[in-house]
Design an enzyme around this catalytic site. Sequence first.
Site, PDB file in Angstrom:
ATOM      1  CB  THR A 132      42.182  33.039  68.810  1.00 43.49           C
ATOM      2  OG1 THR A 132      40.934  32.470  68.436  1.00 43.49           O
ATOM      3  CG2 THR A 132      43.135  31.956  69.250  1.00 43.49           C
ATOM      4  N   GLY A 177      34.168  30.852  72.852  1.00 45.15           N
ATOM      5  CA  GLY A 177      33.939  30.960  74.293  1.00 45.15           C
ATOM      6  C   GLY A 177      34.918  30.096  75.069  1.00 45.15           C
ATOM      7  CG  MET A 230      29.324  24.850  50.274  1.00 50.32           C
ATOM      8  SD  MET A 230      28.636  24.498  48.666  1.00 50.32           S
ATOM      9  CE  MET A 230      29.748  23.230  48.115  1.00 50.32           C
ATOM     10  N   GLY A 242      33.062  38.267  55.066  1.00 50.85           N
ATOM     11  CA  GLY A 242      33.586  39.624  55.239  1.00 50.85           C
ATOM     12  C   GLY A 242      32.698  40.383  56.195  1.00 50.85           C
ATOM     13  NE  ARG A 243      32.769  37.273  61.623  1.00 56.41           N
ATOM     14  CZ  ARG A 243      33.059  36.651  62.761  1.00 56.41           C
ATOM     15  NH1 ARG A 243      32.498  37.050  63.884  1.00 56.41           N
ATOM     16  NH2 ARG A 243      33.897  35.656  62.783  1.00 56.41           N
ATOM     17  NE  ARG A 287      33.255  28.838  58.338  1.00 56.75           N
ATOM     18  CZ  ARG A 287      33.024  29.099  59.611  1.00 56.75           C
ATOM     19  NH1 ARG A 287      33.095  30.343  60.051  1.00 56.75           N
ATOM     20  NH2 ARG A 287      32.723  28.149  60.450  1.00 56.75           N
ATOM     21  N   GLY A 311      36.413  30.312  64.126  1.00 49.92           N
ATOM     22  CA  GLY A 311      35.795  29.685  62.960  1.00 49.92           C
ATOM     23  C   GLY A 311      36.791  28.959  62.072  1.00 49.92           C
ATOM     24  CG  ASP A 334      36.276  37.815  57.115  1.00 58.08           C
ATOM     25  OD1 ASP A 334      35.926  36.861  56.402  1.00 58.08           O
ATOM     26  OD2 ASP A 334      35.594  38.243  58.065  1.00 58.08           O
TER      27      ASP A 334
HETATM   28  P1  ATP Z   1      37.021  34.220  64.073  1.00 56.24           P
HETATM   29  O1  ATP Z   1      36.207  35.337  64.626  1.00 56.24           O
HETATM   30  O2  ATP Z   1      37.873  34.625  62.926  1.00 56.24           O
HETATM   31  O3  ATP Z   1      36.283  32.974  63.813  1.00 56.24           O
HETATM   32  P2  ATP Z   1      38.225  34.359  66.656  1.00 56.24           P
HETATM   33  O4  ATP Z   1      39.502  33.873  67.208  1.00 56.24           O
HETATM   34  O5  ATP Z   1      38.035  35.841  66.703  1.00 56.24           O
HETATM   35  O6  ATP Z   1      38.093  33.797  65.192  1.00 56.24           O
HETATM   36  P3  ATP Z   1      36.273  33.920  68.742  1.00 56.24           P
HETATM   37  O7  ATP Z   1      35.182  32.924  68.804  1.00 56.24           O
HETATM   38  O8  ATP Z   1      35.943  35.345  68.873  1.00 56.24           O
HETATM   39  O9  ATP Z   1      37.016  33.621  67.367  1.00 56.24           O
HETATM   40  O10 ATP Z   1      37.352  33.592  69.853  1.00 56.24           O
HETATM   41  C1  ATP Z   1      38.011  32.348  69.925  1.00 56.24           C
HETATM   42  C2  ATP Z   1      38.439  32.072  71.327  1.00 56.24           C
HETATM   43  O11 ATP Z   1      39.103  33.202  71.901  1.00 56.24           O
HETATM   44  C3  ATP Z   1      37.279  31.751  72.251  1.00 56.24           C
HETATM   45  O12 ATP Z   1      37.646  30.620  73.009  1.00 56.24           O
HETATM   46  C4  ATP Z   1      37.105  32.978  73.104  1.00 56.24           C
HETATM   47  O13 ATP Z   1      36.685  32.651  74.404  1.00 56.24           O
HETATM   48  C5  ATP Z   1      38.493  33.580  73.125  1.00 56.24           C
HETATM   49  N1  ATP Z   1      38.410  35.037  73.212  1.00 56.24           N
HETATM   50  C6  ATP Z   1      37.731  35.857  72.388  1.00 56.24           C
HETATM   51  N2  ATP Z   1      37.882  37.152  72.744  1.00 56.24           N
HETATM   52  C7  ATP Z   1      38.668  37.159  73.850  1.00 56.24           C
HETATM   53  C8  ATP Z   1      39.180  38.177  74.715  1.00 56.24           C
HETATM   54  N3  ATP Z   1      38.925  39.467  74.513  1.00 56.24           N
HETATM   55  N4  ATP Z   1      39.948  37.787  75.757  1.00 56.24           N
HETATM   56  C9  ATP Z   1      40.211  36.477  75.962  1.00 56.24           C
HETATM   57  N5  ATP Z   1      39.760  35.479  75.185  1.00 56.24           N
HETATM   58  C10 ATP Z   1      38.997  35.792  74.148  1.00 56.24           C
HETATM   59 MG    MG Z   2      36.733  37.120  65.642  1.00 58.40          MG
END
Ligand code: ATP
Ligand code: MG
Length: 487
Positions: free
Chosen positions: A196, A169, A381, A268-269, A383, A105, A224
Amino acid sequence: FEEKMAADGRSNLKIVEGDFGYVLEDVPHLSDYLPNLETYPNPLQNNPSYAVVKQYFVHNDDTVPQKIVIQKNSPRGTHFRRAGPRQKVYFQPDDVQACIVTCGGLCPGLNTVIREIVCGLNHMYGVDKVFGIVDGYKGFYARNTVDLTPKSVDDIHKRGGTVLGTSRGGHDTMKIVDSIQDRGIHQVYIIGGDGTQKGASLIFEEIQRRGLKVAVAGIPKTIDNDIAVIDKSFGFDTAVGEAQRAINAAHVEASSVENGIGVVKLMGRYSGFIAMYATLASRDVDCCLIPESPFYLEGKGGLYEYIEKRLKENGHMVLVVAEGAGQELIAESLRSMDHQDASGNKLLLDVGLWLSQKIKDHFTNSGRMQITLKYIDPTYMIRAIPSIASDNVYCTLLAHSAIHGAMAGYTGFTVGLVNGRHTYIPFYRVTETRNKVVITDRMWARLLSSTNQPSFLSAKDIEEAKRAENLQKWRSSSGKFTLDGHH
Ligand code: ATP
Ligand code: MG
């Protein structure tokens, strides 16, 4: 000790003896799997701007303690490697090709981090081949890249979002590492949240397995502020500041009518830091609800009773609710729902809408009391704005730490501020647990005394919270095992 470390999969824990013995929770280095690597003098040694700085280079043995307050007889603490420029680097700057990717995000400061990686690599190390991977992890194999130069990123920090685009994803480790290998990339800078960083860890492991001379550096992103170990995440101050505008609006609306209630939902999840700090900063908030602190609506000591009391006393009230608060209560009303997003994150039900409806039902619709409720959800707004000055400085230092670390041959690390010092932290340390508001700590008590809201806790809840806190402290103190034998 070593057996226990191995069983825990933490071969990078090292005991450092001496008067101030400690455990170093180290990050991997390219030379761990590529012995006899050539080193080069750090080009910063010839940079006249830095010649005046006493002790510009960080000593390789410098560490930063995770705990700054030491209690008598506590076991030796965990330290992290201090971030910063090293005398020697493992890459010939002229050869280096670096890439940057942003995932997950949006968060204020993403563009500043991108900008400072590009400018830092260029200005400090003379690295001029830097490009961006477009639209997150899948961009490694699905889309084109963009060249990033100090000129092209010159004013991106004044814009919100990420100029590289982002996605959820699409993490395919093999395809990503194939692409890194094919393109001849030496340094990968990955900016994103918990998911990520887990993905970054997998990329690092595959790179290590293939024996590639590629450094992987993570810059943790979470608006968060829920990343374990580190003091604060970038964008947090910006978010707390921008949240004030929503709270002010709610206050104006609420105080302009009879029995006005302003409800503001903040991010704040799982952790209520934004809600807590925004409340503490504002002083217009009468009640703050966060995921860590359970609450209930009906009966004595419940939310309805408190709202009624505040309305009678003051004629209006402002309520701040973090998006992850009260999920059990909502789930009770809507048991059958369970959704996930493309990355497998659980989608939360909107507590703001739910709570607003509940309050309206309780007071107005039941004929108990005529209230006027205004609900504000400023999430997108907040973010989307550019980062404020203090976050810009923080983002710059994070970017510089990442660059110095990668140039010095460290890999599989994230950068972060620990007790006010920049450090390198192994990936698993920032992904295995989440930083949460500890409701038995002073900070939450300060909030309760500033809003004067009920704690919604029974004696049993307090006991449970203390137990959970002790468990968390024990987990984060020095790995998952005791080091008592090494006093
Ligand atoms: P936020 O939740 O703060 O927005 P995030 O990095 O946690 O950020 P996600 O959408 O969960 O956001 O993951 C971002 C990227 O990381 C995606 O491309 C997802 O495929 C990859 N990803 C998430 N979890 C895993 C995992 N356990 N192993 C490998 N890749 C992952
Ligand atoms: Mg996440």
